[in-house]
Scaffold this motif. Sequence first.
Motif, PDB file in Angstrom:
ATOM      1  N   LYS A  37       0.825  -1.199   0.000  1.00  0.00           N
ATOM      2  CA  LYS A  37       0.000   0.000   0.000  1.00  0.00           C
ATOM      3  C   LYS A  37       0.865   1.256   0.000  1.00  0.00           C
ATOM      4  CE  LYS A  37      -3.789   2.238   2.511  1.00  0.00           C
ATOM      5  NZ  LYS A  37      -4.710   2.147   3.678  1.00  0.00           N
ATOM      6  N   LEU A  38       1.912   1.259   0.821  1.00  0.00           N
ATOM      7  CA  LEU A  38       2.812   2.407   0.876  1.00  0.00           C
ATOM      8  C   LEU A  38       3.531   2.592  -0.451  1.00  0.00           C
ATOM      9  CD1 LEU A  38       4.208   4.672   2.413  1.00  0.00           C
ATOM     10  CD2 LEU A  38       5.804   2.974   3.348  1.00  0.00           C
ATOM     11  N   ALA A  39       4.002   1.500  -1.026  1.00  0.00           N
ATOM     12  CA  ALA A  39       4.696   1.573  -2.317  1.00  0.00           C
ATOM     13  C   ALA A  39       3.767   2.122  -3.399  1.00  0.00           C
ATOM     14  CB  ALA A  39       5.217   0.194  -2.706  1.00  0.00           C
ATOM     15  N   CYS A  40       2.501   1.717  -3.370  1.00  0.00           N
ATOM     16  CA  CYS A  40       1.529   2.209  -4.357  1.00  0.00           C
ATOM     17  C   CYS A  40       1.239   3.697  -4.155  1.00  0.00           C
ATOM     18  CB  CYS A  40       0.234   1.402  -4.262  1.00  0.00           C
ATOM     19  SG  CYS A  40       0.360  -0.282  -4.909  1.00  0.00           S
ATOM     20  N   ASN A  41       1.224   4.149  -2.907  1.00  0.00           N
ATOM     21  CA  ASN A  41       1.003   5.577  -2.627  1.00  0.00           C
ATOM     22  C   ASN A  41       2.134   6.434  -3.183  1.00  0.00           C
ATOM     23  OD1 ASN A  41      -1.413   5.101  -1.314  1.00  0.00           O
ATOM     24  ND2 ASN A  41      -0.486   4.995   0.714  1.00  0.00           N
ATOM     25  N   ILE A  42       3.362   5.993  -2.971  1.00  0.00           N
ATOM     26  CA  ILE A  42       4.512   6.732  -3.505  1.00  0.00           C
ATOM     27  C   ILE A  42       4.457   6.749  -5.028  1.00  0.00           C
ATOM     28  CG2 ILE A  42       7.031   6.776  -3.675  1.00  0.00           C
ATOM     29  CD1 ILE A  42       7.137   5.485  -0.906  1.00  0.00           C
ATOM     30  N   LEU A  43       4.118   5.597  -5.593  1.00  0.00           N
ATOM     31  CA  LEU A  43       4.045   5.495  -7.047  1.00  0.00           C
ATOM     32  C   LEU A  43       2.990   6.446  -7.605  1.00  0.00           C
ATOM     33  CD1 LEU A  43       5.175   3.788  -9.449  1.00  0.00           C
ATOM     34  CD2 LEU A  43       3.178   2.330  -9.176  1.00  0.00           C
ATOM     35  N   TRP A  44       1.845   6.528  -6.945  1.00  0.00           N
ATOM     36  CA  TRP A  44       0.770   7.396  -7.437  1.00  0.00           C
ATOM     37  C   TRP A  44       1.175   8.866  -7.367  1.00  0.00           C
ATOM     38  CZ3 TRP A  44      -3.252   7.186 -10.381  1.00  0.00           C
ATOM     39  CH2 TRP A  44      -4.155   8.264 -10.381  1.00  0.00           C
ATOM     40  N   ASP A  45       1.845   9.271  -6.295  1.00  0.00           N
ATOM     41  CA  ASP A  45       2.285  10.662  -6.174  1.00  0.00           C
ATOM     42  C   ASP A  45       3.310  11.034  -7.231  1.00  0.00           C
ATOM     43  OD1 ASP A  45       0.647  11.259  -4.044  1.00  0.00           O
ATOM     44  OD2 ASP A  45       2.129  10.723  -2.517  1.00  0.00           O
ATOM     45  N   ASP A  85       3.615  16.840  -1.135  1.00  0.00           N
ATOM     46  CA  ASP A  85       3.448  18.213  -1.636  1.00  0.00           C
ATOM     47  C   ASP A  85       4.682  18.671  -2.418  1.00  0.00           C
ATOM     48  OD1 ASP A  85       0.944  18.374  -0.529  1.00  0.00           O
ATOM     49  OD2 ASP A  85       1.627  19.372   1.318  1.00  0.00           O
ATOM     50  N   ILE A  86       5.856  18.221  -1.994  1.00  0.00           N
ATOM     51  CA  ILE A  86       7.088  18.589  -2.701  1.00  0.00           C
ATOM     52  C   ILE A  86       7.060  18.010  -4.122  1.00  0.00           C
ATOM     53  CG2 ILE A  86       9.586  18.233  -2.786  1.00  0.00           C
ATOM     54  CD1 ILE A  86       9.604  18.352   0.269  1.00  0.00           C
ATOM     55  N   ILE A  87       6.650  16.750  -4.228  1.00  0.00           N
ATOM     56  CA  ILE A  87       6.526  16.123  -5.552  1.00  0.00           C
ATOM     57  C   ILE A  87       5.481  16.862  -6.385  1.00  0.00           C
ATOM     58  CG2 ILE A  87       5.795  14.034  -6.770  1.00  0.00           C
ATOM     59  CD1 ILE A  87       8.517  13.706  -5.600  1.00  0.00           C
ATOM     60  N   GLN A  88       4.374  17.213  -5.748  1.00  0.00           N
ATOM     61  CA  GLN A  88       3.298  17.912  -6.452  1.00  0.00           C
ATOM     62  C   GLN A  88       3.759  19.270  -6.954  1.00  0.00           C
ATOM     63  OE1 GLN A  88       0.290  16.413  -6.949  1.00  0.00           O
ATOM     64  NE2 GLN A  88      -0.251  18.134  -8.280  1.00  0.00           N
ATOM     65  N   CYS A  89       4.591  19.927  -6.168  1.00  0.00           N
ATOM     66  CA  CYS A  89       5.120  21.235  -6.550  1.00  0.00           C
ATOM     67  C   CYS A  89       5.955  21.137  -7.828  1.00  0.00           C
ATOM     68  CB  CYS A  89       5.961  21.798  -5.408  1.00  0.00           C
ATOM     69  SG  CYS A  89       6.744  23.381  -5.768  1.00  0.00           S
ATOM     70  N   ILE A  90       6.709  20.058  -7.941  1.00  0.00           N
ATOM     71  CA  ILE A  90       7.562  19.876  -9.116  1.00  0.00           C
ATOM     72  C   ILE A  90       6.723  19.576 -10.361  1.00  0.00           C
ATOM     73  CG2 ILE A  90       9.404  18.482 -10.141  1.00  0.00           C
ATOM     74  CD1 ILE A  90      10.438  17.963  -7.303  1.00  0.00           C
ATOM     75  N   LYS A  91       5.800  18.650 -10.232  1.00  0.00           N
ATOM     76  CA  LYS A  91       5.067  18.213 -11.429  1.00  0.00           C
ATOM     77  C   LYS A  91       3.996  19.208 -11.864  1.00  0.00           C
ATOM     78  CE  LYS A  91       1.815  15.063  -9.065  1.00  0.00           C
ATOM     79  NZ  LYS A  91       1.424  13.642  -8.933  1.00  0.00           N
ATOM     80  N   ASN A  92       3.694  20.218 -11.027  1.00  0.00           N
ATOM     81  CA  ASN A  92       2.753  21.259 -11.432  1.00  0.00           C
ATOM     82  C   ASN A  92       3.383  22.293 -12.357  1.00  0.00           C
ATOM     83  OD1 ASN A  92       0.580  20.198 -10.103  1.00  0.00           O
ATOM     84  ND2 ASN A  92       0.784  21.491  -8.293  1.00  0.00           N
ATOM     85  N   LYS A  93       4.712  22.265 -12.446  1.00  0.00           N
ATOM     86  CA  LYS A  93       5.419  23.242 -13.273  1.00  0.00           C
ATOM     87  C   LYS A  93       5.301  22.882 -14.746  1.00  0.00           C
ATOM     88  CE  LYS A  93       6.722  25.336  -9.583  1.00  0.00           C
ATOM     89  NZ  LYS A  93       6.078  26.622  -9.224  1.00  0.00           N
TER      90      LYS A  93
END
Length: 336
Positions: free
Chosen positions: A247-255, A291-299
């Motif tokens: 479950k944790l691995a899938c969460n990281i993958l989804w982000d 959120d850090i990952i989200q910040c990058i991919k929103n660019k």
Amino acid sequence: MKIFTPHADLKVVEELTRYISPASIEKARFQRFNAPIVDDGNLVCDKFFRTDELFNKSEDMVQSFYPYSVDDVPLVNRTGLMPSNIHRLSDCKAAHVENDLPYYVDIIGENKRIYLEDFGVKNPKYPECETDAGIRYPGLTVDEVINIKYHAKAISPVDSLGIEKEAYALLKKGFPLEGVVNLIKKSAIKSGDGSSKGAVGLMTFLAEFPDLKNHMVLYSKTQGEVFDRIGAKRFRKLYEMCDGDKKLACNILWDCRCERQDGSFLSDENLLDIGTMLYKTDNTWTSVKSDIIQCIKNKNSKEYNKYRKIVGSLLYDKTPMPDIVKILARNNKKAQ
């Protein structure tokens, strides 16, 4: 005085009054209702199927093939090596002659048999018979090669070569043929128009994680299925990094997935590298890291590489997480 007796009439009377035993009646009924109807004059013979020879109602039941006695003429033995056919068998391609049928392969999961006319005959005692395919696919039997080709073509009519190679690799790793065939069927994905195709890499992933297909097959805007090839390739390392927590691995993958032009969300190789570094700072995955990952991919595409390199450099220098968040926030303000 001599009395005249009509012999013809007397014969008729005797015939009409003759006693007929029940056994004879039963025998006649059996012949009448069970005699075969054959139009060919050469085969019309009441005695051919022995319906009255030593007739016994309890034993002589009608059946497709009548059993023969030990006193009957024996069947032809086609597998015996008689002096007259030594030369014929010496030129045969088969190593072991079992019958005169061509080599056949039973297709797993279907009531279908494929005959290979040019190979010879099949002996079940030697299933590992070599073929011309044995040179192209060393270590595999004819049955394995034909079954793989058949099922790969069934799920991916246009391009099945990649599916075949992946299936052969699983066979060489020790997976049974029936299991590989099931994996081929499960690895089929559907396009928006309803047609199916094979997804190279999905079969290998399902062999290890059979319950996670829904995490690797996503949907596009046209409702067609899309395989996350990068995610499936990297999932094993994520799984080990998370100590077996799927479950944790899938969460990281989804982000670490980004939206593509077709509307599907697929894993990004660079974001997975950043995500791995973020997780290893304290072996946890928090909303801040997400959120850090989200910040990058929103660019946009121009700013994406810039922010990715900034975060990667900060993590390499072991910058504390709160400081990374502040630096990113400050850069966002400058960009505005």
